[in-house]
Design a protein around this motif. Structure first.
Motif, PDB file in Angstrom:
ATOM      1  N   VAL A   1       0.837  -1.196   0.000  1.00 16.66           N
ATOM      2  CA  VAL A   1       0.000   0.000   0.000  1.00 16.66           C
ATOM      3  C   VAL A   1       0.869   1.242   0.000  1.00 16.66           C
ATOM      4  CG1 VAL A   1      -1.767   1.294   1.222  1.00 16.66           C
ATOM      5  CG2 VAL A   1      -1.873  -1.202   1.165  1.00 16.66           C
TER       6      VAL A   1
ATOM      7  N   VAL B   1      -3.958   5.184  -0.445  1.00 16.09           N
ATOM      8  CA  VAL B   1      -5.314   4.640  -0.461  1.00 16.09           C
ATOM      9  C   VAL B   1      -6.343   5.632  -0.982  1.00 16.09           C
ATOM     10  CG1 VAL B   1      -4.825   3.065   1.446  1.00 16.09           C
ATOM     11  CG2 VAL B   1      -5.839   5.294   1.938  1.00 16.09           C
TER      12      VAL B   1
ATOM     13  N   VAL C   1      -3.550   1.152  -5.318  1.00 13.81           N
ATOM     14  CA  VAL C   1      -2.959   1.558  -4.040  1.00 13.81           C
ATOM     15  C   VAL C   1      -1.444   1.393  -4.014  1.00 13.81           C
ATOM     16  CG1 VAL C   1      -5.076   1.082  -2.751  1.00 13.81           C
ATOM     17  CG2 VAL C   1      -3.325  -0.697  -2.915  1.00 13.81           C
TER      18      VAL C   1
END
Length: 272
Positions: A220, A223, A259
């Motif tokens: 990630v 986001v 992401v």
């Protein structure tokens, strides 16, 4: 295939994470959703208002595939969002300067009047007058889908409720779905896509679960915009005849890729 007109904001954002990730970047639901739909095979046009600080945006690298004919550019500052996330990627703080997006409602209503037979997605968040826009779409019988933004969802969902059963698809996260359940019988809604970050996403048809998918694991990086990417991808695949299960699988995969990808940089201002 009919174009998807996405009513919403394009913004200059700054994201912040406890581990030092984040920074300045392009943002806005109209941008991310339109890009995702286009990449999934459906032409999309952001119906938005840009300030003179983003005048170069339609020519920016990677954005030339979008249909930019539905935007207007006016003097003033574009919308800005300062978004703070916790270590789990949950939004914990937001500061917004709407800027020229205060003109979005008037622009959107004019656009709908000019294209009443279009297909729309409405990013239901401030400063858009959601009741006016959904009411106009309903009056024309236009096809439309909607999504929300958690910081304003409680108030905006309440305002939008009279028109939600007419929407082809609603996109909500788990917290927004709980707000939705308090205000309306979800069994009256044709299609609701419920996301929960990296956890299982679901599709409900008239209150009955018809599909689920777990996003594939991925590192990630950012986001903010993942939900918009999922929504745009889902809508594109559904418009091409995919089942809810097929569209959700593609949409969760697209969000997982998003992401971990680098953000879109803010274009340099025009010189001269």
């Amino acid at each position: 295939m009919e174009r998807l007109d996405v009513i919403g904001n394009i913004s200059r954002d700054r994201t912040r994470y406890p581990d030092g990730r984040g920074g300045p970047r392009l943002g806005g639901a109209a941008l991310f959703l339109s890009l995702a739909a286009t990449r999934a095979g459906r032409q999309a046009a952001p119906v938005c208002v840009l300030g003179d600080d983003l005048v170069q945006l339609p020519k920016a690298l990677g954005l030339g595939t979008l249909d930019w004919t539905a935007l207007i550019q006016v003097e003033g500052a574009s919308t800005t969002f300062d978004l703070e996330y916790d270590v789990h990627g949950e939004l914990v703080g937001v500061h917004t300067e709407y800027g020229v997006a205060e003109k979005l409602t008037a622009h959107a209503l004019r656009h709908v009047d000019q294209h009443p037979g279009g297909t729309y997605h409405v990013c239901c968040r401030r400063p858009l007058d959601v009741a006016a826009v959904l009411g106009r779409l309903a009056a024309y019988g236009s096809g439309f889908s909607v999504d929300f933004f958690l910081p304003s969802a409680k108030d905006v969902i309440r305002v939008a409720i009279p028109w939600l059963p007419l929407a082809t698809t609603l996109f909500v996260n788990a917290a927004e779905y709980r707000l939705l359940e308090r205000g309306i019988n979800c069994g009256a809604l044709p299609e609701v896509v419920i996301t929960d970050g990296p956890r299982t996403a679901m599709v409900h048809h008239f209150g009955r679960q018809v599909a689920s998918a777990v996003p594939p694991p991925s590192p990630v990086r950012e986001v903010s915009g993942a939900g918009d990417t999922l929504a745009g991808t889902f809508l594109a695949y559904r418009s091409q005849g995919a089942t809810a299960a097929q569209a959700l699988a593609e949409a969760t995969s697209a969000a997982a890729r998003y992401v971990s990808a680098p953000p879109h940089p803010i274009p340099a201002p025009r010189r001269g």
